[in-house]
Motif scaffolding. Structure first.
Motif, short mmCIF file in Angstrom:
data_model
loop_
_atom_site.label_atom_id
_atom_site.label_comp_id
_atom_site.label_asym_id
_atom_site.label_seq_id
_atom_site.Cartn_x
_atom_site.Cartn_y
_atom_site.Cartn_z
N UNK A 1 -64.44 -27.83 -55.08
CA UNK A 1 -63.00 -27.62 -55.25
C UNK A 1 -62.50 -28.30 -56.52
N UNK A 2 -62.92 -29.53 -56.74
CA UNK A 2 -62.48 -30.24 -57.94
C UNK A 2 -62.96 -29.55 -59.21
N UNK A 3 -64.16 -29.02 -59.15
CA UNK A 3 -64.71 -28.39 -60.35
C UNK A 3 -64.09 -27.03 -60.63
N UNK A 4 -64.06 -26.17 -59.62
CA UNK A 4 -63.70 -24.77 -59.85
C UNK A 4 -62.20 -24.50 -59.72
N UNK A 5 -61.50 -25.20 -58.84
CA UNK A 5 -60.07 -24.92 -58.68
C UNK A 5 -59.29 -25.41 -59.89
N UNK A 6 -59.48 -26.65 -60.28
CA UNK A 6 -58.65 -27.22 -61.35
C UNK A 6 -59.01 -26.65 -62.71
#
Length: 630
Positions: free
Chosen positions: A442-447
């Motif tokens: 989530x941290x890598x792909x969402x932001x």
């Protein structure tokens, strides 16, 4: 405590009374008394914050520091930091030592609980993530210091390595005694310590740079009678359920009758695996989710480590032809793709003709040639034709598993697919779980995709973990301000958010702790419930939007499940959770239908294109891992 912080309590063996020493405005732990009976030491933290809760992803990667405090047990006792506190360097020849032996003196402990917390003061020890505290000789403390933030890579099979810090009140100095250990015990007189490093155990003096003595634990053996051991474990299993099961009526199970009934199977057990099977069967009658049976002694097996190349193959002209080479994607330093290394003369379409000089033909299992070659350099013969003409040799290092390579390739494919079909308007995030894997993804792909107008959250095959509060709070972010400057672009605050439509893809495999967010549409890739949940209130249509999808752990889980009759005639149900869908649009009330139509209009107004929704249907499932020999 009710606010999830810890407080220090003292229990009197003389009269059975309990006294709370610290309030719950700070997280206080690790209480120990000084050997002189005058001081109480403990650690305290005021920045535990979200790490104090249970099952929260929001508590991940949050640094926690603790200070060490000392409290005088009675008023009038000098501060432990005062020059007249009476502490002396703890070395042979000092007070407390006679001819190298510790002099034992009786200590009388008196405690005045009135104002005890107010008499606590911080010691001159640097704040750190202390996870344990022990008191040695008077005025000497030993602190277990862990990393400020524990990452998955820090965890070993034996635990998280820590260092032991020794602090002396006489000198007010701290020194590292030993580091990289996972277990620590201090001798009663504080002269020696027992610790574990890796699989080895050591005894050493409690001073810096002391030479440790390794214990010969390899020769230790414990002899047991399996049938007697299993009978004791059986009784302990039921005892633990009686003491700790959440419901005092055990979900309606007559627990005494169940224990007596299943005990008839004990004499027939022939292996430890049979005991585990019995445990699974008997605990299933408690009808509860998250009841797991694992562990136990198992025969040691010799694994055959198969080397892999990170590639797909096809048999053509009686030889193996490379049809795909996995590259590991971009920005994945932890991945190694054997055939995608720079300078290797190999490409898709080449034939794999030999391994370490041994020819490979299409009628043989290709993985047989790589047995016991995992993580080793191998010489491959490759060529453009199914023969040695024009072939050449390359040297590559194999890997023991292709799972990570294939998973990253699948994620990258879905990102490109969603981007192409939505015209660059939608982002894509895959969540394998709600633990470190989902947190990292989530941290890598969402932001990195907050410039998109909407996002697809894919949690197929999500195997659960913690509560997904961290993910949900970012999915639910709303615009709060518009920042406008003269010479730059306007920015919406908070900036790290996607304010447009959000869609979640699920299948029949996500676990109970998987992400669920109010206002997020859900799309299912399976018609499983129409066939396997006849007791559900409605059915999922294939690729149809469903509202209000939720988990039922209680009454709903019993609908549509096969009954099993327990001795005594009472029907019982197997353990597990049951997913129940809301009725379809035709069966919903007017209010539900209106809300669904309103959500559809809102999604359309925010730019969700038909092509983007089509991407949900054609996004492929993760490819099966290549077959390996074992």
């Amino acid at each position: 405590m009710p606010n999830y912080l810890h407080a220090i309590f003292i229990y009197s063996l003389a009269n059975g009374s309990t006294h709370q020493v610290t309030d719950a405005t700070s997280d206080c732990r690790d209480p120990v008394f000084d050997a002189n009976g005058k001081y109480l030491y403990f650690t305290s933290s005021t920045d535990t914050a979200l790490t104090s809760g249970l099952w929260e992803m929001s508590g991940m990667e949050r640094p926690v520091t603790r200070h060490v405090y000392a409290a005088t047990l009675v008023p009038g006792t000098p501060s432990p930091l005062a020059p007249n506190a009476g502490f002396e360097p703890s070395s042979p020849g000092s007070a407390g030592h006679v001819d190298g032996k510790t002099r034992k003196t009786a200590v009388t402990v008196a405690i005045d609980f009135s104002g005890l917390q107010a008499r606590a003061l911080p010691l001159p020890i640097s704040a750190a993530n202390y996870v344990g505290l022990a008191a040695g000789k008077s005025g000497v403390l030993y602190l277990q210091k862990a990393p400020l933030v524990t990452m998955p890579a820090d965890v070993t099979p034996f635990g998280v390595p820590v260092s032991i810090e020794r602090f002396e009140l006489a000198s007010k100095k701290t020194a590292t005694v030993v580091s990289g250990i996972t277990s620590f015990r201090l001798a009663a007189d504080g002269a020696k310590m027992l610790y574990q490093r890796g699989s080895n155990w050591f005894i050493a003096a409690t001073k810096p740079k002391a030479k440790p003595e390794k214990l010969a634990t390899q020769s230790l053996r414990v002899f047991v009678v399996p049938s007697e051991e299993w009978a004791e474990m059986y009784r302990d299993a039921w005892r633990i359920e009686r003491a700790y099961f959440y419901s005092p009526i055990y979900d309606g199970l007559n627990i005494d009758q169940a224990e007596a009934e299943f005990a008839h199977y004990l004499p027939g057990l022939a292996s430890r695996d049979g005991l585990s099977f019995l445990f699974r069967e008997m605990t299933g009658y408690l009808s509860i989710g998250h009841m797991f049976i694992y562990g136990g002694h198992q025969p040691k097996m010799s694994d055959i480590k198969v080397g892999l190349l990170g590639a797909n193959y096809a048999i053509e002209h009686d030889h193996y032809r490379i049809t795909r080479i996995f590259t590991g994607g971009a920005w994945n330093p932890q991945l190694y793709a054997p055939l995608a290394q720079p300078g290797l003369k190999v490409k898709v379409g080449d034939y794999l003709l030999a391994v370490n000089g041994q020819p490979i033909r299409g009628d043989a299992n290709i993985y047989q040639a790589f047995q016991n070659l995992a993580n080793k350099d191998v010489t491959l013969t490759v060529g453009p034709r199914p023969g040695m003409a024009g072939a050449h040799q390359i040297v590559v290092k194999t890997i023991p598993s292709e799972h990570a390579l294939r998973n990253v390739a699948w994620i990258d494919h879905n990102i490109r697919l969603v981007n192409r079909l939505s015209g660059g308007k939608l982002g894509y995030v895959y969540l394998p779980d709600t633990e470190w894997g989902g947190y990292k993804n989530f941290n890598r792909y969402f932001f990195s995709q907050v410039d998109k107008q909407g996002v697809i959250i894919d949690e197929r095959f999500n195997h659960g973990g913690d509560l997904s509060d961290y993910i949900i709070q970012y999915l639910q972010r709303k615009p709060m301000a518009l920042v406008v400057t003269r010479w730059s672009h306007p920015e919406i605050a908070p900036p790290m958010a996607i304010f447009g439509p959000k869609v979640m893809i699920i299948n029949s495999s996500p676990a109970p702790a998987a992400t669920r967010c109010r206002g997020t549409s859900r799309w299912t890739m399976s018609a499983r419930w129409s066939a396997s949940a006849p007791g559900a209130a409605g059915r999922h249509r294939r690729l149809s939007e469903t509202d209000g999808w939720r988990w039922h752990h209680r009454a709903a889980r019993r609908r549509g499940r096969t009954q099993r009759t327990f001795p005594g005639g009472k029907p019982r149900h197997r353990a597990g959770c049951h997913r129940v869908a809301e009725p379809e649009a035709g069966a919903r009330g007017a209010g539900s239908t209106a809300r669904a139509r309103g959500a559809d209009r809102a999604a359309a107004a925010q730019g969700a294109s038909a092509a983007a929704l089509h991407a949900l249907a054609v996004a492929r499932l993760p490819p099966a891992s290549a077959t390996t020999a074992t």
